[in-house]
Design an enzyme around this catalytic site. Structure first.
Site, PDB file in Angstrom:
ATOM      1  CG  HIS A 216     -10.053   5.379   6.183  1.00 35.33           C
ATOM      2  ND1 HIS A 216      -9.245   4.291   6.432  1.00 35.33           N
ATOM      3  CD2 HIS A 216     -11.085   4.908   5.443  1.00 35.33           C
ATOM      4  CE1 HIS A 216      -9.778   3.216   5.887  1.00 35.33           C
ATOM      5  NE2 HIS A 216     -10.894   3.554   5.282  1.00 35.33           N
ATOM      6  CB  SER A 220      -4.528   4.504  -0.839  1.00 34.47           C
ATOM      7  OG  SER A 220      -5.002   3.548   0.065  1.00 34.47           O
ATOM      8  CE  LYS A 244      -5.568  -4.944  -7.840  1.00 34.14           C
ATOM      9  NZ  LYS A 244      -5.196  -3.875  -8.749  1.00 34.14           N
ATOM     10  CG  ASP A 245      -8.301  -5.770  -0.596  1.00 29.14           C
ATOM     11  OD1 ASP A 245      -7.213  -5.700  -1.196  1.00 29.14           O
ATOM     12  OD2 ASP A 245      -8.730  -4.859   0.126  1.00 29.14           O
TER      13      ASP A 245
HETATM   14  C1  HEM Z   1      -0.445  -5.639  11.394  1.00 24.54           C
HETATM   15  C2  HEM Z   1       0.231  -5.045  10.454  1.00 24.54           C
HETATM   16  C3  HEM Z   1      -0.366  -4.059   9.475  1.00 24.54           C
HETATM   17  C4  HEM Z   1      -1.641  -3.990   8.995  1.00 24.54           C
HETATM   18  C5  HEM Z   1      -2.809  -4.918   9.313  1.00 24.54           C
HETATM   19  C6  HEM Z   1      -1.682  -2.880   8.083  1.00 24.54           C
HETATM   20  C7  HEM Z   1      -2.814  -2.501   7.381  1.00 24.54           C
HETATM   21  C8  HEM Z   1      -2.821  -1.571   6.353  1.00 24.54           C
HETATM   22  C9  HEM Z   1      -3.877  -1.410   5.390  1.00 24.54           C
HETATM   23  C10 HEM Z   1      -5.167  -2.245   5.338  1.00 24.54           C
HETATM   24  C11 HEM Z   1      -3.517  -0.411   4.556  1.00 24.54           C
HETATM   25  C12 HEM Z   1      -4.288   0.045   3.304  1.00 24.54           C
HETATM   26  C13 HEM Z   1      -4.032  -0.943   2.175  1.00 24.54           C
HETATM   27  C14 HEM Z   1      -2.608  -0.913   1.679  1.00 24.54           C
HETATM   28  O1  HEM Z   1      -2.107   0.178   1.389  1.00 24.54           O
HETATM   29  O2  HEM Z   1      -2.000  -1.990   1.606  1.00 24.54           O
HETATM   30  C15 HEM Z   1      -2.238   0.105   5.010  1.00 24.54           C
HETATM   31  C16 HEM Z   1      -1.542   1.150   4.440  1.00 24.54           C
HETATM   32  C17 HEM Z   1      -0.284   1.565   4.822  1.00 24.54           C
HETATM   33  N1  HEM Z   1       0.542   0.963   5.758  1.00 24.54           N
HETATM   34 FE1  HEM Z   1       0.040  -0.623   6.896  1.00 24.54          FE
HETATM   35  N2  HEM Z   1      -0.450  -2.272   8.048  1.00 24.54           N
HETATM   36  C18 HEM Z   1       0.384  -2.969   8.866  1.00 24.54           C
HETATM   37  C19 HEM Z   1       1.727  -2.702   9.089  1.00 24.54           C
HETATM   38  C20 HEM Z   1       2.432  -1.640   8.537  1.00 24.54           C
HETATM   39  C21 HEM Z   1       3.829  -1.382   8.753  1.00 24.54           C
HETATM   40  C22 HEM Z   1       4.750  -2.242   9.601  1.00 24.54           C
HETATM   41  C23 HEM Z   1       4.122  -0.236   8.044  1.00 24.54           C
HETATM   42  C24 HEM Z   1       5.443   0.498   7.928  1.00 24.54           C
HETATM   43  C25 HEM Z   1       6.394   0.497   8.749  1.00 24.54           C
HETATM   44  C26 HEM Z   1       2.931   0.208   7.383  1.00 24.54           C
HETATM   45  C27 HEM Z   1       2.823   1.323   6.585  1.00 24.54           C
HETATM   46  C28 HEM Z   1       1.718   1.652   5.805  1.00 24.54           C
HETATM   47  C29 HEM Z   1       1.657   2.771   4.895  1.00 24.54           C
HETATM   48  C30 HEM Z   1       2.741   3.834   4.653  1.00 24.54           C
HETATM   49  C31 HEM Z   1       0.394   2.720   4.282  1.00 24.54           C
HETATM   50  C32 HEM Z   1      -0.163   3.680   3.212  1.00 24.54           C
HETATM   51  C33 HEM Z   1       0.175   3.053   1.896  1.00 24.54           C
HETATM   52  C34 HEM Z   1      -0.306   3.828   0.716  1.00 24.54           C
HETATM   53  O3  HEM Z   1      -1.369   4.410   0.767  1.00 24.54           O
HETATM   54  O4  HEM Z   1       0.439   3.815  -0.271  1.00 24.54           O
HETATM   55  N3  HEM Z   1       1.927  -0.673   7.696  1.00 24.54           N
HETATM   56  N4  HEM Z   1      -1.818  -0.634   6.106  1.00 24.54           N
END
Ligand code: HEM
Length: 422
Positions: A216, A220, A244-245
């Site tokens: 936040h 994104s 969408k979600d």
């Molecule tokens: C329990 C596991 C996880 C949850 C619940 C979670 C949740 C989220 C959510 C809700 C977002 C915003 C929506 C989206 O961009 O899809 C996000 C963004 C992001 N997550 Fe996760 N995440 C998890 C695991 C991970 C892992 C394992 C990684 C990388 C190693 C990661 C890297 C990122 C990154 C880089 C973003 C920003 C994406 C963008 O804005 O393009 N996440 N995450």
């Protein structure tokens, strides 16, 4: 779009909001006051899907815990009782079992999405790094949970993986005894694994909270990877992305429940329906599918192959395998700095895009090899695929960033759309 607290007409909401501004917090986090880039595609659904699955896993896990007995004499039977006698116990267990696989599918897609669109780059490095720790915590949780039904694979998987730590010089054996709580995987092991399996999902919740907090701050990334410009590049999260979600959730549910009702043991191992027996080793000990690429990396370091390495005098092949397996995940922490290109999205990186897909194929190949017995050609293919995994991240990614000539990048999301419409 304003982030100022909302005015409520409803007196109850008004009363609560005045004392604890929880509604404006929700509104500014996932509501109409949270600005999101206007061009997010379906690959951006997987974060929220992972979050939903985490909640489902905790809810079903709590019910399972009400009927499960963490004792080597009763654990297997208590799970069978859940399946046969507890009302809807079979459903709750199958949701929890398959939910683990769904969780990893969503998170792996979520990570590859981040890699493809360069979401790990400045200023989202910490968001990415927290993600890597989330992955590690997920792996630990899944590993511990798999031991609980006390089937053959539970027991032998736990034995193989915990024994790896004995390769650590000097303290290895003591560490394994500490993990086991004795001199083999036994009742104390099952008890501590159960305790930790219950604890870790709450640690995961904490990590996800910090993950979203970091998200936040800079909001994104987007498929173009360019900085979104205020206000024309943004739309309110609600209703555009909530709907969408929600749609994504419907699709996931069909897929998820398809396995739960029609192929509940698709991701499982038949051997785990045989009670743990320390006297009988299964012919092939294989971990759950989501660990297979890492298992392939672990097994790539065979003694005859490793003895030619310049560091062979320093450590055993076993230790090298263990280190490589952990390094395969931990190296991702460095990805924001290994990638020397300033351009985020692979849409504008023609060379890197090709290598990205080769890397995906290499990870799948490692998964395939991890499921095969360590013999014949599988060994050499596993070694090449392991080499390529690290070669890609440590050599190719930095080099391509320097040598590649990216395509022209639009100034903003809106200019890209207007240009393509002209
Ligand atoms: C329990 C596991 C996880 C949850 C619940 C979670 C949740 C989220 C959510 C809700 C977002 C915003 C929506 C989206 O961009 O899809 C996000 C963004 C992001 N997550 Fe996760 N995440 C998890 C695991 C991970 C892992 C394992 C990684 C990388 C190693 C990661 C890297 C990122 C990154 C880089 C973003 C920003 C994406 C963008 O804005 O393009 N996440 N995450």
């Amino acid at each position: 779009m304003s982030s100022s607290p909302i005015e409520f007409k409803n007196p109850v909401l008004k009363w609560v909001e005045y004392r604890l501004p929880v509604f404006s917090f929700i509104d500014s986090s996932v509501g109409g006051s949270y600005p999101a880039p206007r061009n997010l595609n379906y690959w951006w659904n997987f974060g929220s899907l992972a979050g939903i699955i985490l909640a489902v896993m905790v809810a079903t896990g709590i019910v399972l815990a009400m009927h499960y007995t963490a004792h080597v004499d009763y654990a297997f039977d208590s799970v069978e009782r859940i399946m046969r006698d507890v009302n809807y116990g079979w459903l709750i267990r199958y949701i929890h079992m398959n939910g683990g696989s769904m969780f990893f599918i969503c998170v792996y897609i979520h990570m590859f999405r981040g890699m493809y669109y360069g979401s790990y780059k400045e200023p989202r490095e910490l968001l990415w790094i927290i993600g890597v720790f989330i992955l590690l915590a997920m792996m630990a949780t899944a590993f511990l949970g798999y031991v609980l039904p006390w089937g053959q694979m539970s027991f032998w998987g736990a034995t193989v993986i915990t024994s790896m730590f004995s390769a650590i010089p000097y303290v290895g054996d003591a560490l394994v005894t500490l993990l086991w709580g004795g001199f083999s995987v036994d009742n104390p092991t099952l008890n501590r694994f159960y305790s930790l399996h219950y604890l870790l999902p709450f640690v995961l919740f904490g990590l996800v909270f910090v993950h979203l907090w970091a998200l936040h701050v800079h909001r994104s990334n987007n498929p173009l990877g360019v900085e979104a410009r205020e206000p024309e590049d943004f739309i309110p999260f609600h209703p555009y992305y909530t709907i969408k979600d929600l749609f994504g959730m419907g699709v996931l549910l069909i897929f998820f429940l398809g396995f739960v009702f029609y192929a509940p043991n698709f991701f499982g191992e038949p051997d785990n329906y045989i009670e743990a027996n320390p006297m009988v080793t299964p012919a092939h000990i294989v971990p759950e599918w989501y660990f297979l690429p890492f298992y392939a990396i672990l097994r790539a370091f065979t003694a005859d192959f490793f003895m030619y390495w310049p560091v062979a005098w320093l450590m055993s092949a076993k230790l090298a395998g263990v280190l490589a397996m952990f390094a395969a995940t931990l190296i991702l922490v460095l990805l924001p700095w290994l990638d020397t290109s300033k351009v985020r999205s692979n849409k504008f990186r023609p060379i890197n895009k090709q290598f990205f897909w080769i890397f995906v194929a290499d990870c799948l190949l490692l998964g395939y090899i991890g499921a095969k017995p360590a013999e014949g050609n599988f060994i050499i293919i596993g070694q090449i695929a392991t080499f390529y995994y690290f070669f890609h991240l440590v050599v190719l990614v930095p080099l391509i960033g320097i040598l590649e000539r990216p395509k022209p990048i639009p100034e903003s999301i809106s200019t890209a759309v207007i240009k393509s419409a002209e």
